[in-house]
Design a protein around this motif. Sequence first.
Motif, mmCIF file in Angstrom:
data_model
loop_
_atom_site.group_PDB
_atom_site.id
_atom_site.type_symbol
_atom_site.label_atom_id
_atom_site.label_comp_id
_atom_site.label_asym_id
_atom_site.label_seq_id
_atom_site.Cartn_x
_atom_site.Cartn_y
_atom_site.Cartn_z
ATOM 1 N N ASN A 85 43.172 51.972 1.704
ATOM 2 C CA ASN A 85 44.428 52.151 2.442
ATOM 3 C C ASN A 85 44.306 51.613 3.868
ATOM 4 O O ASN A 85 45.239 50.991 4.393
ATOM 5 N N ALA A 86 43.140 51.849 4.496
ATOM 6 C CA ALA A 86 42.931 51.367 5.859
ATOM 7 C C ALA A 86 42.890 49.842 5.898
ATOM 8 O O ALA A 86 43.453 49.218 6.808
ATOM 9 N N VAL A 87 42.227 49.227 4.919
ATOM 10 C CA VAL A 87 42.161 47.765 4.865
ATOM 11 C C VAL A 87 43.554 47.179 4.674
ATOM 12 O O VAL A 87 43.919 46.161 5.283
ATOM 13 N N ASN A 88 44.355 47.822 3.828
ATOM 14 C CA ASN A 88 45.705 47.308 3.567
ATOM 15 C C ASN A 88 46.613 47.413 4.794
ATOM 16 O O ASN A 88 47.516 46.595 4.960
ATOM 17 N N ARG A 89 46.369 48.417 5.632
ATOM 18 C CA ARG A 89 47.304 48.698 6.727
ATOM 19 C C ARG A 89 46.831 48.223 8.100
ATOM 20 O O ARG A 89 47.615 48.187 9.043
#
Length: 270
Positions: A85-89
């Motif tokens: 989720n952190a990589v995507n955002r």
Amino acid sequence: MTDVLAPPARPARPSRAKSDDSYDDVVDMFVALATMPAESHEYRRQRERIVNRCLPLADHVARHFGRRGEGLDDLIQVARLGLMNAVNRFDPDKGPSFIGFAIPTMMGEVRRYFRDYSWSMRVPRRLRELHVQIGRATADLSQRLGRAPTASELSRELGVPHEEIVECLVAGDAYQLDSLDAPRGSDGSGSTRSVADGVGGLDPQIEHITDREAVRTLVSGLPQREREVLHMRFFESMTQSQIAERIGVSQMQVSRILASTLQSLRDHLD
């Protein structure tokens, strides 16, 4: 002479790469990622490199929560989901530190897992959230007081009504339930007692449940007058004379209706 006596110079220690500790290189990887077409093979490979680079960070977050009753493998999976989720955002233009963004994201994912999925029984969300606050406050107060805090002390510390603290402490027993086969010491004879030995008892009417359900089905299939007579006699405790007066027949007819209906039910049950 001075040059001869001077100790030889020590070789300089190789400095550790800053990126090994700070993950600063990840931001550069994101900058490169932003220049690639999202549907391209290069984009997927670069994104995979970022994830693999940060997996140790996710595993570290999982180990931080590793002694709270949940399996470490499950926590690692949840923390890695938070990493994804952190990589995507993450947007390097809005913040220079990936760690400062990724760690709260992963820790939030793990905390949600504890709040929503780790309880053995369904408990209202407000109590699950309060349970986490009580856990933190209990640790702080125990260190300050040198003993376990009371419900009143927790209430004052958290600014929560005493009744809610007690309700949450009781609900906390549902976080992890003991197996019915778990040992609970021994009885007077030396035999080991299990949790099941102290929970409830055998219902003396348990053997009659099947008969009651069978009778319920048979009664529902009777004509309306027979059902009404049975209800008045056995549920309203009316005498045969009272029943006869209500339905407009003689007491003898009521007696015959009851006898034939009860016999029919017995025959069907047999």
